[in-house]
Each structure stands twice: as C-alpha cells, then as structure tokens.
Motif scaffolding. Structure first.
Motif, short mmCIF file in Angstrom:
data_model
loop_
_atom_site.label_atom_id
_atom_site.label_comp_id
_atom_site.label_asym_id
_atom_site.label_seq_id
_atom_site.Cartn_x
_atom_site.Cartn_y
_atom_site.Cartn_z
N SER A 1 86.12 25.87 -28.04
CA SER A 1 86.65 26.95 -28.87
C SER A 1 87.42 26.45 -30.09
N ASP A 2 87.76 25.16 -30.11
CA ASP A 2 88.40 24.58 -31.29
C ASP A 2 87.37 24.02 -32.27
N GLY A 3 86.10 24.13 -31.91
CA GLY A 3 85.05 23.60 -32.77
C GLY A 3 84.75 22.14 -32.57
N ASP A 4 85.35 21.55 -31.55
CA ASP A 4 85.10 20.14 -31.25
C ASP A 4 83.70 19.99 -30.65
N THR A 5 82.83 19.28 -31.36
CA THR A 5 81.44 19.12 -30.94
C THR A 5 81.21 17.69 -30.45
N ASN A 6 80.52 17.59 -29.33
CA ASN A 6 80.21 16.28 -28.77
C ASN A 6 78.73 16.17 -28.46
N TYR A 7 78.20 14.96 -28.63
CA TYR A 7 76.78 14.71 -28.40
C TYR A 7 76.60 13.57 -27.42
N ALA A 8 75.53 13.64 -26.65
CA ALA A 8 75.15 12.50 -25.82
C ALA A 8 74.77 11.35 -26.75
N ASP A 9 75.04 10.14 -26.30
CA ASP A 9 74.73 8.97 -27.13
C ASP A 9 73.25 8.93 -27.50
N SER A 10 72.40 9.39 -26.60
CA SER A 10 70.96 9.31 -26.81
C SER A 10 70.45 10.21 -27.93
N VAL A 11 71.27 11.19 -28.34
CA VAL A 11 70.81 12.13 -29.37
C VAL A 11 71.65 12.08 -30.64
N LYS A 12 72.72 11.30 -30.63
CA LYS A 12 73.59 11.22 -31.82
C LYS A 12 72.80 10.78 -33.04
N GLY A 13 73.03 11.47 -34.14
CA GLY A 13 72.33 11.14 -35.38
C GLY A 13 70.97 11.80 -35.51
#
Length: 120
Positions: A50-62
């Motif tokens: 809800s704070d807009g903090d977005t996280n990605y799995a290492d395998s899909v980053k970029g």
C-alpha cells in the motif's frame, strides 16, 4: 470478498512480450503476481504494498514490470524478453497484512490464473 479475474496470457516465442492483466473489485494492502509451473510450487513474481513498494523475483528483474491502475482497478504485468522458463500459470492475488506482502503466505485471495507459454 475481493474478486480477481486474470486475462492476457498466451503463447509466444522466446524474446517476445506479453502483458497479462488482472481486474479486481477492491484495493488491498498487498497485491501481487505469482506463477506456478507444472510440478513446481507457486512462486512470487512481483508484489506491491500500500506504500507503493514494489518487489520482483530475481529471475524477472529487468524484464517484468508490475503496474497498477487504481482508477480502473486493474493490475498489469508487462513481461518482456520472455524465456521458456517463464512458462507457467500466472495468478494475481491480494492480501491484507502489509508486513508480509513480499511472501506467498501474505496472500489469501487468488484469481483463476492465466496461462503463459514461451517456446524456444
């Protein structure tokens, strides 16, 4: 209860792009995309709190980008440079406890999934 409906999966060749979407009926503290390949456990792909903090799995980053249209109540997962190992059923999900948004355990409502198949 939040309702989630995914669409926009499909079949592409390696290097191609897809943009699944997920229509939801109510906002929640945690919203995320997960995937499950045959014979494997469901895994996190991308999450946003809800704070807009977005996280990605290492395998899909970029390669993948998670976005959220609050006005239309739609989640998007832009997937570029797809690889055969990205082949899976993709699910959107929501959760209510921001502290555990980054983990699968934090999600309690799930869509029906949309299939993504990437051929080499």
């Amino acid at each position: 209860q939040v309702q989630l409906v995914e669409s926009g999966g499909g079949s592409v060749q390696a290097g191609g792009s897809l943009r699944p979407s997920c229509a939801y009926t109510a906002n929640r503290a945690c919203m995320g995309w997960f995937r499950q390949a045959p014979g494997k456990e469901r895994e996190e792909v991308a999450t946003i709190d809800s704070d807009g903090d977005t996280n990605y799995a290492d395998s899909v980053k970029g390669r993948f980008t998670f976005s959220k249209d609050n006005a239309k109540k739609i989640l998007y997962l832009q997937m570029n440079n797809l690889k055969p190992e990205d082949t899976a059923m993709y699910y959107c999900a929501t959760g209510i406890y921001k502290e555990i948004c980054r983990t699968k355990a934090g999600y309690t409502r799930w869509g029906q999934g949309t299939q993504v198949t990437v051929s080499s």
